[in-house]
Design a protein around this motif. Structure first.
Motif, PDB file in Angstrom:
ATOM      1  N   GLN A  54       0.913  -0.909   0.124  1.00 49.63           N
ATOM      2  CA  GLN A  54      -0.041   0.043   0.079  1.00 49.63           C
ATOM      3  C   GLN A  54       0.884   1.265  -0.010  1.00 49.63           C
ATOM      4  OE1 GLN A  54      -2.571   0.582   3.478  1.00 49.63           O
ATOM      5  NE2 GLN A  54      -4.258   1.753   2.162  1.00 49.63           N
ATOM      6  N   PRO A  55       1.602   1.490  -1.161  1.00 48.45           N
ATOM      7  CA  PRO A  55       2.594   2.564  -1.254  1.00 48.45           C
ATOM      8  C   PRO A  55       1.843   4.083  -1.166  1.00 48.45           C
ATOM      9  CG  PRO A  55       2.254   1.908  -3.416  1.00 48.45           C
ATOM     10  CD  PRO A  55       1.326   0.752  -2.336  1.00 48.45           C
ATOM     11  N   ASN A  56       0.572   4.109  -1.457  1.00 45.80           N
ATOM     12  CA  ASN A  56      -0.225   5.142  -1.395  1.00 45.80           C
ATOM     13  C   ASN A  56      -1.428   5.060  -0.637  1.00 45.80           C
ATOM     14  OD1 ASN A  56      -2.651   7.246  -2.528  1.00 45.80           O
ATOM     15  ND2 ASN A  56      -0.555   8.294  -2.543  1.00 45.80           N
ATOM     16  N   ARG A  57      -2.048   5.677   0.110  1.00 43.37           N
ATOM     17  CA  ARG A  57      -3.144   5.429   1.013  1.00 43.37           C
ATOM     18  C   ARG A  57      -4.393   4.906   0.336  1.00 43.37           C
ATOM     19  NH1 ARG A  57      -7.490   8.583   3.137  1.00 43.37           N
ATOM     20  NH2 ARG A  57      -6.529  10.396   2.349  1.00 43.37           N
ATOM     21  N   THR A  58      -4.710   5.116  -0.897  1.00 49.14           N
ATOM     22  CA  THR A  58      -5.617   4.846  -1.823  1.00 49.14           C
ATOM     23  C   THR A  58      -5.120   3.911  -2.831  1.00 49.14           C
ATOM     24  OG1 THR A  58      -5.468   6.805  -3.146  1.00 49.14           O
ATOM     25  CG2 THR A  58      -7.098   7.059  -1.429  1.00 49.14           C
ATOM     26  N   LEU A  59      -3.797   3.280  -2.708  1.00 49.38           N
ATOM     27  CA  LEU A  59      -3.536   2.534  -3.712  1.00 49.38           C
ATOM     28  C   LEU A  59      -3.155   1.267  -2.984  1.00 49.38           C
ATOM     29  CD1 LEU A  59      -2.548   1.293  -6.518  1.00 49.38           C
ATOM     30  CD2 LEU A  59      -0.366   2.498  -6.013  1.00 49.38           C
ATOM     31  N   ILE A  60      -3.675   0.140  -3.146  1.00 51.18           N
ATOM     32  CA  ILE A  60      -3.436  -1.135  -2.884  1.00 51.18           C
ATOM     33  C   ILE A  60      -3.058  -1.901  -4.057  1.00 51.18           C
ATOM     34  CG2 ILE A  60      -3.949  -3.305  -1.492  1.00 51.18           C
ATOM     35  CD1 ILE A  60      -6.109  -1.661  -0.015  1.00 51.18           C
ATOM     36  N   ARG A  61      -1.820  -2.294  -4.059  1.00 50.70           N
ATOM     37  CA  ARG A  61      -1.269  -2.848  -5.397  1.00 50.70           C
ATOM     38  C   ARG A  61      -1.743  -4.373  -5.575  1.00 50.70           C
ATOM     39  NH1 ARG A  61       3.777  -4.352  -4.881  1.00 50.70           N
ATOM     40  NH2 ARG A  61       4.114  -4.597  -7.134  1.00 50.70           N
ATOM     41  N   LEU A 116      -6.402   5.506   9.791  1.00 52.04           N
ATOM     42  CA  LEU A 116      -7.289   4.706  10.160  1.00 52.04           C
ATOM     43  C   LEU A 116      -8.025   4.028   9.029  1.00 52.04           C
ATOM     44  CD1 LEU A 116      -6.267   5.365  12.861  1.00 52.04           C
ATOM     45  CD2 LEU A 116      -8.826   5.135  13.635  1.00 52.04           C
ATOM     46  N   GLN A 117      -8.727   5.041   8.205  1.00 53.57           N
ATOM     47  CA  GLN A 117      -9.593   4.510   6.922  1.00 53.57           C
ATOM     48  C   GLN A 117      -8.371   3.789   5.981  1.00 53.57           C
ATOM     49  OE1 GLN A 117      -8.834   5.549   3.521  1.00 53.57           O
ATOM     50  NE2 GLN A 117     -10.616   4.456   2.968  1.00 53.57           N
ATOM     51  N   GLY A 118      -7.213   4.085   5.516  1.00 51.23           N
ATOM     52  CA  GLY A 118      -6.459   3.291   4.953  1.00 51.23           C
ATOM     53  C   GLY A 118      -5.888   1.997   5.714  1.00 51.23           C
ATOM     54  N   LEU A 123      -6.337  -3.974   5.626  1.00 49.84           N
ATOM     55  CA  LEU A 123      -6.558  -5.289   6.354  1.00 49.84           C
ATOM     56  C   LEU A 123      -7.685  -5.835   5.715  1.00 49.84           C
ATOM     57  CD1 LEU A 123      -5.957  -4.157   9.810  1.00 49.84           C
ATOM     58  CD2 LEU A 123      -4.605  -5.712   8.388  1.00 49.84           C
ATOM     59  N   ARG A 124      -8.916  -4.998   5.436  1.00 49.78           N
ATOM     60  CA  ARG A 124      -9.989  -5.659   4.690  1.00 49.78           C
ATOM     61  C   ARG A 124      -9.643  -6.298   3.493  1.00 49.78           C
ATOM     62  NH1 ARG A 124     -13.014  -1.952   5.732  1.00 49.78           N
ATOM     63  NH2 ARG A 124     -12.749  -0.517   3.982  1.00 49.78           N
ATOM     64  N   THR A 125      -8.881  -5.748   2.380  1.00 48.67           N
ATOM     65  CA  THR A 125      -8.621  -6.246   1.099  1.00 48.67           C
ATOM     66  C   THR A 125      -7.694  -7.433   1.305  1.00 48.67           C
ATOM     67  OG1 THR A 125      -8.686  -3.905   0.227  1.00 48.67           O
ATOM     68  CG2 THR A 125      -7.485  -5.711  -0.908  1.00 48.67           C
ATOM     69  N   ASP A 169     -10.528  -2.362  17.809  1.00 49.35           N
ATOM     70  CA  ASP A 169     -11.808  -2.614  17.418  1.00 49.35           C
ATOM     71  C   ASP A 169     -12.133  -2.305  15.851  1.00 49.35           C
ATOM     72  OD1 ASP A 169     -12.562  -3.744  19.947  1.00 49.35           O
ATOM     73  OD2 ASP A 169     -13.636  -1.519  20.591  1.00 49.35           O
ATOM     74  N   ARG A 170     -11.606  -1.148  15.467  1.00 44.89           N
ATOM     75  CA  ARG A 170     -11.967  -0.921  14.279  1.00 44.89           C
ATOM     76  C   ARG A 170     -11.301  -2.027  13.311  1.00 44.89           C
ATOM     77  NH1 ARG A 170     -11.677   4.753  11.292  1.00 44.89           N
ATOM     78  NH2 ARG A 170     -12.181   4.347   8.988  1.00 44.89           N
ATOM     79  N   MET A 171      -9.586  -2.340  13.402  1.00 44.87           N
ATOM     80  CA  MET A 171      -8.868  -3.096  12.696  1.00 44.87           C
ATOM     81  C   MET A 171      -9.351  -4.539  12.508  1.00 44.87           C
ATOM     82  SD  MET A 171      -7.046  -0.746  11.425  1.00 44.87           S
ATOM     83  CE  MET A 171      -7.872   0.869  11.527  1.00 44.87           C
TER      84      MET A 171
END
Length: 419
Positions: A54-61, A116-118, A123-125, A169-171
């Motif tokens: 995840q090199p960028n917060r909105t990029l999971i390779r 936290l969002q990232g 983790l969900r991905t 809890d969130r993670m």
């Protein structure tokens, strides 16, 4: 009856260490897994490096996720289940954090809403990508992430215990959303049990997630104080397992010895097998043990620079995949056809419930010293919180018939003992 205890290893790739994700070679991974499976182990714990995935917060390779799936599939072909650590995080003295959390983008790992969002998305991905794999055990949030939250880290992301509650809890929820029903947990190094100002607390470790994880390393003062063949050194892993039970609400909550190793020079190479055998034997005497996962599978190559010296030789196998004596010890334990269920530990040592006093459980502390004095006397102790010491129903559920305080166990200043 076959033993229910799982035997596994933390997978350190023989080529490139965890940097292998940059030059992922499935054939090399398969050869590593063959050498692990040949020991008769049943699971591995694997470590995607967070900045690479995840090199960028909105990029999971996507390609990195596919490589992780390929590794899990290769393990399954060899009869190995897989636990995946998500937020790496910290490994073998190196921090691996994405650039979007550091320096010019410095944001707190445990409290910043965007971070936290990232993290949750990542983790969900990973969990969702593996949810259909039958040999996927579940996610560990990260490797010893508590070391980022307080000293002695040189640049900690400080948070309160309440904020850590929210983060955990969130993670954990993100992992469960990605892969419902799997074994999701969190894991910290022993400052959770020993360090008074650590915001990750024993109660969190013993109550959140599917199992309690403990990481046992005798370079924490145990071997320095007592020596490699001492009762405290050879029973340290068992101590952490039993210490965790003081805070557990479930009297039979599973405890996973997720990391344990034989660190040189405190445990010299020629004595590593004996230390391994004693550690395994003693921790198998703990009821409700989920499994033992040795650190680590393969040595770190000497071609890689700047690791602490002890890290290069911790593998069960050499860098060219030859098993050491320690590997043979673990293999024999895993192959044992049957094992008696450990007897209930009926003597409980009182532990302070206040986490600001937990240093009494650390090497040199009153609880620590009392536990090993009882162990040396053959008492097979466990632990109970001081707030529960008079709760007869709770004690009965755990099979505890005797409660003692450290003061009743430790030598007096005059050299006698209190009974």
């Amino acid at each position: 009856m076959p033993s229910a205890v799982r035997f596994g290893v933390n997978y350190t790739p023989s080529e490139g260490w965890f940097h292998h994700w940059l030059d992922f070679d499935l054939d090399s991974v398969r050869a590593d897994l063959d050498s692990i499976a040949a020991l008769g182990l049943d699971h591995i714990r694997v470590f995607p490096l967070w900045p690479y995935f995840q090199p960028n917060r909105t990029l999971i390779r996507p390609r990195a996720v596919e490589q992780l799936r390929a590794l899990v599939d290769a393990a399954g072909e060899r009869g190995l289940d897989v636990n995946v650590d998500g937020l790496q995080g910290h490994l073998s003295s190196f921090d691996h954090l994405p650039a979007w959390t550091r320096t010019w983008h410095r944001r707190n790992l445990f409290t910043d809403p965007d971070v936290l969002q990232g993290q949750a998305a990542y983790l969900r991905t990973l969990a969702a990508a593996l949810a259909d794999r039958p040999n996927f055990l579940g996610m560990t949030l990260g490797n010893e992430v508590n070391q980022f939250s307080a000293g002695p880290h040189p640049d900690p992301d400080r948070a309160s215990s309440t904020e850590i509650d929210t983060w955990l809890d969130r993670m954990l929820a993100a992992c469960a959303q990605g892969a419902p029903g799997r074994l999701h947990l969190h894991a910290e190094y022993d400052a959770t049990w020993y360090q008074d100002d650590m915001p990750f607390t024993p109660a969190q470790a013993a109550r959140r997630g599917a199992v309690t994880a403990v990481h046992s390393w005798v370079f924490n003062g145990t071997a320095q104080r007592h020596g490699r063949a001492s009762v405290p050194a050879e029973h340290h892993a068992a101590y952490l397992v039993e210490l965790s039970k003081a805070w557990a609400e479930d009297p039979h909550r599973p405890v996973w010895l997720q990391e344990v190793g034989a660190p040189a020079p405190l445990v010299p190479a020629e004595h590593a097998a004996a230390f391994t055998e004693a550690t395994v034997r003693n921790v198998l005497d703990c009821p409700d043990l989920w499994g033992i996962t040795w650190w680590c599978s393969h040595d770190v190559s000497r071609r890689l620079a700047d690791f602490p010296e002890l890290e290069y030789g911790l593998g069960l196998l050499t860098n060219d995949r030859r098993p050491k004596d320690t590997a043979l010890v673990l293999a024999r334990a895993a192959a044992e056809p049957s094992r008696a269920v450990p007897a209930t530990r009926t003597t409980a040592l009182v532990v302070p419930a206040d986490p600001s006093l937990r240093s009494v459980c650390a090497p040199g502390g009153a609880v620590y010293d009392a536990f090993f004095r009882l162990t040396a006397d053959g008492a097979r102790p466990t632990t109970v919180l001081g707030t529960h010491a008079d709760d007869r129903d709770r004690l009965a559920r755990r099979g505890i018939t005797e409660v003692v305080t450290p003061e009743q166990v430790l030598p007096t200043p005059q050299g006698g003992t209190r009974s």
